[in-house]
Design a protein around this motif. Structure first.
Motif, short mmCIF file in Angstrom:
data_model
loop_
_atom_site.label_atom_id
_atom_site.label_comp_id
_atom_site.label_asym_id
_atom_site.label_seq_id
_atom_site.Cartn_x
_atom_site.Cartn_y
_atom_site.Cartn_z
N SER A 245 0.84 -1.20 0.00
CA SER A 245 0.00 0.00 0.00
C SER A 245 0.88 1.25 0.00
O SER A 245 0.53 2.25 -0.64
CB SER A 245 -0.92 0.00 1.22
N THR B 12 -4.66 -4.22 4.44
CA THR B 12 -5.50 -4.11 3.24
C THR B 12 -6.30 -5.39 3.08
O THR B 12 -5.73 -6.49 3.06
CB THR B 12 -4.62 -3.87 2.00
N ASP C 39 -3.65 -2.33 -5.68
CA ASP C 39 -3.09 -2.76 -4.40
C ASP C 39 -3.95 -3.92 -3.93
O ASP C 39 -5.16 -3.92 -4.13
CB ASP C 39 -3.15 -1.59 -3.40
MG LIG Z 1 -1.79 -2.85 2.33
#
Ligand SMILES: [Mg+2]
Ligand SMILES: Nc1nc2c(ncn2[C@@H]2O[C@H](COP(=O)(O)OP(=O)(O)OP(=O)(O)O)[C@@H](O)[C@H]2O)c(=O)[nH]1
Length: 455
Positions: free
Chosen positions: A234, A255, A274
């Motif tokens: 990220s 994430t 991502d």
């Molecule tokens: Mg991440």
């Protein structure tokens, strides 16, 4: 072709601005303008394309706004019909009231794209040009803009017309030799016919080869960032974007979903994804995230495998699990990147051949960008030529190619010209779909002009 209804719409985006543009197009456009506009003379007296100052009044005789109005007489207008353009002040309410006045004076509210649709129906542009209008509006990079402009100028349409003309000539000759044998028209020798067919086939194939470029120009190159949790995926997305788009934290599994953003790398639009970090998932939710990571990887043009060089080499790194994503270590679609070069390197990574970067300091990022561009270049995903077909064109051209191949096979098998003509006819239809002409009458015209059959 004429379209009778007169349409009107606000052509500028909603919101406040200096000026808003209201357009009216169709048979009654100028007469409608006469009803709502007051100035030195009515719009029906205006010379075409000249702007006049005046005022717009509602049907209840209420002043709405001071405007500049021009009348564009058919066929010399964008739509090919009588077209009126009213530039009013750019308030949301003002432009809505001007539009309302047009509608109450007899126009119908236009559907999205209807002005361009009319331009197409009235022969002002072919379908590829109409599509280019939307590409132009949506272009996000110089290259995409250039491609859209060239398509709008008709470059793709010209190529398609050339292929069509060749098909028509070939068909004309074939049909003439079938239908009028007494005229002494010799069919092409099989070899000549074969060579002409091959030329056409190659031209279609070359256009088809620009489909990937077209996708890249319109959608971007798909680059997926993946790797173990906490590696800095990220952080890398944020760095490449230039702002903090995604949450970054020291806890593993931050994430949970795939997040997509577009960056412009040296003129190449990149769709950067991502993803949820890979590890033995600790919850259903995390598992779902990892499944999404795997799905994204399958669609990636380029995969950036990020690892934390400050931590031990993750078990998945060179194991079978990884090979599910990555068949060979030398995969050109895979780029291994060791992050956190500002911290000491774990001994696991000693002499490990990979690019080293730091998302904290920005070290190595220019090299990474360069490497991404090189890889894209190697895959021929970097758009160089301005002609790039879209998915619809690709569908038509693929079918046309198949029809040509069938014609070629019929020829090789020694089938009669009638069989070959059926397949070529099909190919002609399919190529015509690209520009929106499907008029087979032209073959007859071509027969008559080439062979003077009506003598
Ligand atoms: Mg991440
Ligand atoms: N020292 C240093 N720390 C970094 C660097 N890049 C990222 N970090 C830190 O590493 C931690 C994890 O970063 P993230 O970007 O959230 O990692 P991730 O790979 O997205 O992690 P998940 O979303 O959990 O899979 C954060 O505390 C970052 O500040 C770097 O180059 N150097």
């Amino acid at each position: 072709m004429t379209v009778s209804e007169t349409i009107a719409a606000i052509s500028t985006p909603p919101g406040e601005g200096a000026i808003a543009l209201v357009r009216i197009s169709g048979e009654n456009a100028i007469q409608i303008a006469d009803q709502i506009f007051r100035g030195k003379e009515p719009p029906s007296q205006f010379a075409s394309h000249v702007q006049h100052l005046g005022e717009i009044f509602s049907v209840e005789n209420q002043l709405i706004d001071q405007v500049v109005l021009s009348a564009h007489r058919a066929p010399a207008s964008y739509t090919g019909e009588d077209l009126v353009e009213i530039s009013c002040h750019g308030g949301t309410l003002v432009s809505a009231k001007v539009l309302e006045a047009c509608l109450r004076a007899g126009a119908r509210a236009a559907r999205p794209g209807e002005f361009t649709e009319r331009a197409f129906l009235n022969g002002k542009m072919d379908l590829t040009q109409a599509e280019a209008v939307i590409d132009l509006i949506r272009a996000r990079t110089d290259m995409a803009l250039r491609s859209a402009t060239e398509q709008l100028e008709g470059r793709l349409g010209d190529q398609i017309r050339k292929i069509r003309d060749e098909l028509i000539a070939l068909l004309a000759h074939l049909n003439a030799s079938i239908d009028f044998p007494e005229e002494g028209i010799e069919p092409d020798e099989d070899e000549t016919l074969g060579a002409r067919l091959d030329t056409i086939r190659n031209e279609i194939a070359m256009l088809l080869a620009t489909a990937d470029q077209g996708r890249v120009l319109r959608e971007g190159v798909r680059v997926v960032i993946y790797g173990a949790t906490n590696a800095g995926k990220s952080s890398l997305l944020n760095r490449l974007l230039g702002y903090d788009r995604v949450i970054v934290s020291n806890s593993h599994g931050t994430t949970r979903d795939t997040i997509e953003e577009t960056v412009n790398l040296d003129g190449v639009p990149i769709r950067l994804l991502d993803t949820a970090g890979l590890r033995g998932p600790e919850s259903e939710l995390e598992l779902e995230g990892i499944v999404r990571t795997q799905k994204s990887l399958q669609l990636a043009d380029l995969r950036l495998h990020i690892a934390d060089r400050n931590a031990a080499k993750p078990s998945h790194f060179n194991s079978r699990q990884l090979s599910e994503f990555n068949e060979a270590a030398s995969d050109p679609n895979e780029l291994v990147v060791l992050n956190k070069s500002d911290l000491p390197e774990d001994s696991d990574w000693k002499d490990f051949p990979a690019l080293r970067i730091s998302c904290a300091t920005g070290d190595g990022l220019p090299q990474l960008k360069q490497e991404i561009l090189t890889r894209i270049h190697q895959q021929n995903l970097r758009p160089e030529s301005a002609i790039a077909i879209n998915t619809r064109h690709r569908d038509c051209l693929r079918r046309a190619l198949e029809s040509c191949d069938r014609a070629r096979a019929a020829l090789s098998e020694g089938l009669s010209n009638e069989y070959i003509a059926v397949d070529l006819d099909q190919a002609l239809h399919e190529v015509g779909e690209v520009i929106g002409v499907v008029d087979v009458e032209q073959i007859l015209d071509s027969v008559f002009s080439q062979f003077c059959i009506g003598k």
